[in-house]
Design an enzyme around this catalytic site. Structure first.
Site, PDB file in Angstrom:
ATOM      1  N   LYS A  54       0.673  -1.087  -0.125  1.00 58.12           N
ATOM      2  CA  LYS A  54      -0.087  -0.548   0.033  1.00 58.12           C
ATOM      3  C   LYS A  54       1.084   1.107   0.363  1.00 58.12           C
ATOM      4  CE  LYS A  54      -4.418  -2.609   1.101  1.00 58.12           C
ATOM      5  NZ  LYS A  54      -3.468  -3.529   1.156  1.00 58.12           N
TER       6      LYS A  54
HETATM    7  C1  LIG Z   1      -4.118  -4.880   1.013  1.00 61.00           C
HETATM    8  C2  LIG Z   1      -3.613  -6.505   0.489  1.00 61.00           C
HETATM    9  C3  LIG Z   1      -3.856  -6.930  -0.117  1.00 61.00           C
HETATM   10  C4  LIG Z   1      -4.979  -6.877  -0.376  1.00 61.00           C
HETATM   11  O1  LIG Z   1      -5.037  -5.879  -1.539  1.00 61.00           O
HETATM   12  P1  LIG Z   1      -6.131  -5.922  -3.068  1.00 61.00           P
HETATM   13  O2  LIG Z   1      -5.259  -4.382  -3.648  1.00 61.00           O
HETATM   14  O3  LIG Z   1      -7.011  -5.298  -1.486  1.00 61.00           O
HETATM   15  O4  LIG Z   1      -6.857  -6.676  -3.540  1.00 61.00           O
HETATM   16  C5  LIG Z   1      -2.704  -7.821  -0.464  1.00 61.00           C
HETATM   17  N1  LIG Z   1      -1.966  -8.372   0.997  1.00 61.00           N
HETATM   18  C6  LIG Z   1      -1.647  -7.596   1.382  1.00 61.00           C
HETATM   19  C7  LIG Z   1      -0.195  -7.834   2.553  1.00 61.00           C
HETATM   20  C8  LIG Z   1      -1.987  -6.125   1.539  1.00 61.00           C
HETATM   21  O5  LIG Z   1      -1.916  -5.277   2.845  1.00 61.00           O
END
Ligand SMILES: *Cc1c(COP(=O)(O)O)cnc(C)c1O
Length: 495
Positions: free
Chosen positions: A114
């Site tokens: 993120k």
């Molecule tokens: C947010 C997240 C996901 C999922 O990603 P999306 O964009 O919501 O599909 C997968 N793995 C981790 C570690 C995350 O923080």
């Protein structure tokens, strides 16, 4: 380029990129999408090959965000993807198995993918506010199951004109995630745990967003609300960049030549990350399949296989908590691109009324040209962490292990010979206790000690942003009831 709501059946809600970023969600409840998908060719990809990550980001973002000059975007990208933010590397690619490389998206400030969006998004948002003449202070309100909250706090910390408030479920995040948020630095940040699960936090935040009295009171005090979730196009666009960067890296290493298709496997929750891959493919990047990897909450696997999306099912709490989700908001964008706004409106109405919807078989066939879905249950996830470590000496976090297992299944079933790039979404140290347990079949030490234990076991260093976490000052330890969230927000507005 203009943006339009996925639920606009009349075609009269076009807005600018800056407006879409400021607003987040469209007024009709839909998500903003670009009015067309810009097309690229071999010459374009070749021109990216020798560029740095920030240069690639500016180049690709400029195709979508044309209220910003390329110079502005380069300036934002340089300050987002710089050495002190991504200390080791930006998006390194590790060759792990014979046909699968792992794109490590966790070398940023919070050790999860993120960071890619949330390190640049604050700059896009402040510039958008300036362009739109907005003078109020923006209050970013976040409900988090762990990773988004910390990445948003870190991204928005001490950004002028912005305050950020994060709510998380008191027992719904890992010890590391809790410590990361409780020790957050910055003068414009606030964190509060709530007694409840993630859905309670999310519902509380949504209630605050839709309450007109709260909006008025905030307005009177010089504030407006905004969100940092992946429904915002400003969060999605930066994620397109690393699909291009992985493709370029494979060309540079001589593993592929331009035009060879590669498959991407993406551990998926809200469908934001994988949707960015779909956009990259539709722009013309030579991508074969997008493998949608789920954990025991396999609602998307069922959808990809049957065309039925049904959230009336048991919710599983797993060791890959960021994928424990039954409403994948960004799937709405895919349905829009494949079937149009009419279908979106019908599906979303059905989802609201019955918790389920079904798409027509021709639409499913269209989706299956680009996507397939697999899932790993808890056993498979634990075994994969151990197998990949034992056989390839590579340490995966549980989310990445889910992806590894699904990539393998896909290779077995499809006989595809394409290179696979697996998106690794978190550092194994962020989920140290689960990873330690999967490797040793023994209980790890409590709390932060699990990170040192995993480091000792594997001789790998603890990821930089997580090192020393136990020695930092706890600044935020409040816990409130879900019903007290709005009051807590107002009480700490002027801290
Ligand atoms: C947010 C997240 C996901 C999922 O990603 P999306 O964009 O919501 O599909 C997968 N793995 C981790 C570690 C995350 O923080």
């Amino acid at each position: 380029m203009r943006f339009i709501s996925t639920r606009d059946t009349k075609g009269d809600s076009y807005v600018s990129a800056a407006y879409a970023i400021k607003q987040g969600l469209a007024p009709d409840g839909g998500l903003y999408v670009p009015e067309f998908i810009p097309q690229i060719d071999e010459k374009y990809v070749t021109s990216l090959l020798e560029m740095s990550y920030p240069e690639k980001a500016a180049e690709i973002l400029s195709l979508f965000l044309d209220d910003f000059t390329k110079e502005e975007l380069l300036d934002y990208a340089k300050s987002a993807y710089i050495n002190n933010v991504f200390p080791e590397a930006v998006a390194p690619l590790s060759e792990v198995t014979a046909n699968t490389s792992v794109l490590e998206l966790w070398h940023g400030p919070t050790a999860a993918f993120k960071d890619f969006a949330l390190s640049i998004m604050p700059r896009l948002l402040t510039a958008s506010l300036r362009k739109l003449g907005e003078t109020r202070t923006v209050l970013i309100l976040v409900a988090t199951s762990g990773d988004t909250g910390k990445a948003a706090l870190e991204g928005y910390r001490d950004v002028d004109g912005i305050k950020i408030k994060v709510f998380y479920p008191v027992d719904g995040v890992s010890k590391v995630q809790k410590l990361q948020m409780a020790t957050q630095l910055g003068n414009n940040v606030d964190v509060c745990a709530i007694k409840g699960n993630f859905d309670d936090a999310q519902t509380g935040v949504k209630k605050i967003f839709s309450d007109t009295e709260i909006a008025e009171e905030l307005n009177n005090r010089g504030f407006m609300l905004s969100s940092a979730n992946s429904i915002n196009w400003g969060r999605l666009a930066p994620q397109i960049v690393y699909y291009f960067s992985a493709y370029c890296e494979l060309i540079k290493r001589g593993r592929i030549k331009y035009g060879d298709k590669i498959d991407f496997c993406v551990p998926t929750g809200n469908f934001g990350n994988i949707l960015a891959g779909y956009i990259a493919k539709k722009m013309g990047l030579p991508v074969g399949k997008l493998i949608c990897a789920s954990n025991a909450n396999n609602i998307l696997t069922d959808f990809m296989n049957t065309g039925v999306y049904d959230r009336n099912r048991k919710f599983h709490t797993t060791i890959s908590p960021s994928m424990d989700i039954l409403i994948s908001s960004n799937l709405e964008r895919l349905i829009y691109f494949v079937a149009g706004s009419g279908t979106v409106v019908n599906c979303m109405k059905s989802l609201a009324d019955t918790g389920a919807y079904t798409i027509d078989s021709d639409i499913l066939a269209e989706i299956n040209k680009d996507f397939c879905g697999y899932y790993a249950d808890e056993n498979a996830t634990n075994e994969t962490i151990a197998n990949i470590y034992d056989n390839y000496n590579y340490l995966c976090d549980p989310h990445t292990a889910v992806g590894m297992y699904c990539a393998d299944k896909y290779t077995e079933e499809s006989n595809s010979t394409n290179e696979i790039v697996l998106l690794s979404t978190a550092s194994p140290f962020k989920f140290a206790a689960s990873v330690y347990k999967a490797l040793t079949k023994c209980m790890p030490p409590e709390g932060y000690e699990a990170l040192s234990a995993l480091s000792d076991l594997t001789s790998l260093p603890i990821s930089t942003p997580l090192a020393g976490l136990d020695k930092r000052n706890v600044r935020f330890d409040r816990v409130c009831e879900p019903s007290e969230m709005a009051a807590d927000m107002f009480e700490h507005l002027n801290d």
